[in-house]
Motif scaffolding. Structure first.
Motif, mmCIF file in Angstrom:
data_model
loop_
_atom_site.group_PDB
_atom_site.id
_atom_site.type_symbol
_atom_site.label_atom_id
_atom_site.label_comp_id
_atom_site.label_asym_id
_atom_site.label_seq_id
_atom_site.Cartn_x
_atom_site.Cartn_y
_atom_site.Cartn_z
ATOM 1 N N GLY A 61 0.698 -0.770 -0.155
ATOM 2 C CA GLY A 61 0.375 0.060 0.176
ATOM 3 C C GLY A 61 0.878 1.702 -0.389
ATOM 4 N N ALA A 62 -0.067 2.478 0.012
ATOM 5 C CA ALA A 62 0.083 3.490 0.191
ATOM 6 C C ALA A 62 1.785 3.520 1.375
ATOM 7 N N HIS A 63 1.444 3.554 2.557
ATOM 8 C CA HIS A 63 2.134 3.549 3.797
ATOM 9 C C HIS A 63 3.628 3.028 3.901
ATOM 10 N N PRO A 64 4.341 3.913 4.499
ATOM 11 C CA PRO A 64 6.262 3.037 4.494
ATOM 12 C C PRO A 64 5.795 1.973 5.544
ATOM 13 N N ASP A 65 6.312 0.782 4.740
ATOM 14 C CA ASP A 65 7.055 -0.177 5.657
ATOM 15 C C ASP A 65 8.191 -0.926 5.836
ATOM 16 N N ASP A 66 8.967 -1.781 5.974
ATOM 17 C CA ASP A 66 10.206 -1.926 6.371
ATOM 18 C C ASP A 66 10.944 -2.759 4.766
ATOM 19 N N ARG A 67 10.130 -2.781 3.681
ATOM 20 C CA ARG A 67 10.767 -3.089 2.572
ATOM 21 C C ARG A 67 10.420 -2.459 1.926
ATOM 22 N N ASP A 68 10.492 -0.312 2.238
ATOM 23 C CA ASP A 68 10.763 0.160 1.290
ATOM 24 C C ASP A 68 12.222 0.622 1.302
ATOM 25 N N PRO A 69 12.623 1.648 0.448
ATOM 26 C CA PRO A 69 14.814 1.642 0.789
ATOM 27 C C PRO A 69 14.285 2.779 2.446
ATOM 28 N N GLN A 70 15.040 2.290 3.033
ATOM 29 C CA GLN A 70 15.631 2.889 4.287
ATOM 30 C C GLN A 70 17.172 4.119 3.769
ATOM 31 N N LEU A 71 17.186 4.303 4.543
ATOM 32 C CA LEU A 71 18.427 5.704 5.029
ATOM 33 C C LEU A 71 19.661 4.684 5.981
ATOM 34 N N LEU A 72 20.223 5.079 5.125
ATOM 35 C CA LEU A 72 21.747 4.294 5.176
ATOM 36 C C LEU A 72 21.873 4.620 6.688
ATOM 37 N N GLY A 73 22.038 5.698 7.169
ATOM 38 C CA GLY A 73 22.292 6.080 9.219
ATOM 39 C C GLY A 73 21.704 5.377 9.753
ATOM 40 N N SER A 74 20.163 4.969 9.437
ATOM 41 C CA SER A 74 18.808 3.993 10.287
ATOM 42 C C SER A 74 19.631 2.613 10.473
ATOM 43 N N THR A 75 19.960 2.436 9.213
ATOM 44 C CA THR A 75 20.169 1.402 8.734
ATOM 45 C C THR A 75 20.653 0.850 9.538
ATOM 46 N N LEU A 76 22.334 1.535 9.535
ATOM 47 C CA LEU A 76 23.043 0.887 9.786
ATOM 48 C C LEU A 76 23.457 0.829 11.549
ATOM 49 N N GLY A 77 22.625 2.033 11.919
ATOM 50 C CA GLY A 77 22.310 2.260 13.569
ATOM 51 C C GLY A 77 22.261 1.091 14.423
ATOM 52 N N ARG A 78 20.167 0.487 13.532
ATOM 53 C CA ARG A 78 19.453 -0.602 14.144
ATOM 54 C C ARG A 78 20.583 -1.966 13.737
ATOM 55 N N LEU A 79 21.954 -2.066 12.592
ATOM 56 C CA LEU A 79 22.894 -2.735 12.470
ATOM 57 C C LEU A 79 23.841 -3.180 13.313
ATOM 58 N N VAL A 80 24.243 -2.021 13.461
ATOM 59 C CA VAL A 80 25.002 -1.740 14.829
ATOM 60 C C VAL A 80 24.483 -2.245 16.599
ATOM 61 N N ALA A 81 23.212 -1.733 16.545
ATOM 62 C CA ALA A 81 22.559 -2.545 17.887
ATOM 63 C C ALA A 81 22.386 -3.723 17.960
ATOM 64 N N GLU A 82 21.905 -4.053 16.544
ATOM 65 C CA GLU A 82 21.688 -5.696 16.411
ATOM 66 C C GLU A 82 22.843 -6.420 16.023
ATOM 67 N N ARG A 83 23.683 -6.257 16.661
ATOM 68 C CA ARG A 83 25.204 -7.063 16.899
ATOM 69 C C ARG A 83 25.991 -6.639 18.009
ATOM 70 N N GLY A 84 25.532 -5.518 18.335
ATOM 71 C CA GLY A 84 26.355 -5.022 19.888
ATOM 72 C C GLY A 84 27.598 -4.395 19.655
ATOM 73 N N TRP A 85 27.845 -4.001 18.380
ATOM 74 C CA TRP A 85 29.326 -3.416 17.749
ATOM 75 C C TRP A 85 29.180 -1.769 18.822
ATOM 76 N N GLU A 86 27.959 -1.232 19.690
ATOM 77 C CA GLU A 86 28.491 0.153 20.134
ATOM 78 C C GLU A 86 29.565 0.859 20.773
ATOM 79 N N LEU A 87 30.208 -0.858 21.990
ATOM 80 C CA LEU A 87 31.207 -0.152 21.941
ATOM 81 C C LEU A 87 32.621 0.029 21.547
#
Length: 184
Positions: A61-87
């Motif tokens: 539909g016309a509403h945004p979901d996680d299949r839409d293109p995402q911003l690189l900063g938010s995608t990398l932030g989510r990946l870093v948080a999921e993998r525990g790479w912050e420190l």
């Protein structure tokens, strides 16, 4: 009536228009094709309304979901948080900004080598700078913890310069005196 154009349609005629004239831009063919394909595919199941859909079901539909293109900063932030790479990223950021954190003069003679479980290993280019850095260690630890978070760096291990080895070749004598052991 011979003076009437052939493409005119009589509104009283129940059969309707036979074939409308062809247009040069092709829009009439596209509309006819769209109408034909839309009417020829029967729906096999009724779509559920939004309120009846099970949770987690993907919907187009016309509403945004996680299949839409995402911003690189938010995608990398989510990946870093999921993998525990912050420190790890913050520590390696400190390695990159070492000169601004400890000062240009200290950074010219001391380089960080590794970080593991609160222990930062720093290599110096002379024994005099190793002694100097051991005296500055509490200040450097406090400054690094301000940037990384309290308790991240607990101790700094200072290593002196790499010393030359006397071992030449594949064989050596254990507990030998170095190059002087061959002299009388």
């Amino acid at each position: 009536m011979p003076d009437e154009p052939a493409d005119r349609v009589d509104p009283a005629d129940p059969a309707g228009p036979a074939d409308p004239p062809h247009r040069d831009d092709g829009l009439d063919l596209a509309r006819a094709l769209t109408r034909a394909t839309a009417g020829s595919t029967p729906r096999t199941r009724r779509r559920r309304p939004w309120s009846d859909r099970p949770r987690g079901t993907r919907v187009t539909g016309a509403h945004p979901d996680d299949r839409d293109p995402q911003l690189l900063g938010s995608t990398l932030g989510r990946l870093v948080a999921e993998r525990g790479w912050e420190l790890d990223l913050r520590v390696h950021g400190v390695f990159g900004r070492w000169g601004e954190l400890v000062g240009a003069e200290v950074a010219a003679h001391c380089t960080p080598e590794s970080f593991d479980e609160g222990r930062l290993v720093v290599r110096t280019d002379s024994t005099a700078w190793a002694t100097q850095l051991r005296l500055l260690a509490p200040t450097v630890v406090r400054r690094l913890n301000e940037d990384l978070g309290h308790g991240t760096v607990t101790v700094i291990e200072v290593l002196g310069p790499h010393l030359p080895t006397w071992k030449k070749g594949p064989r050596s004598a254990r507990d030998g005196r170095g190059p002087r052991d061959t002299y009388g």
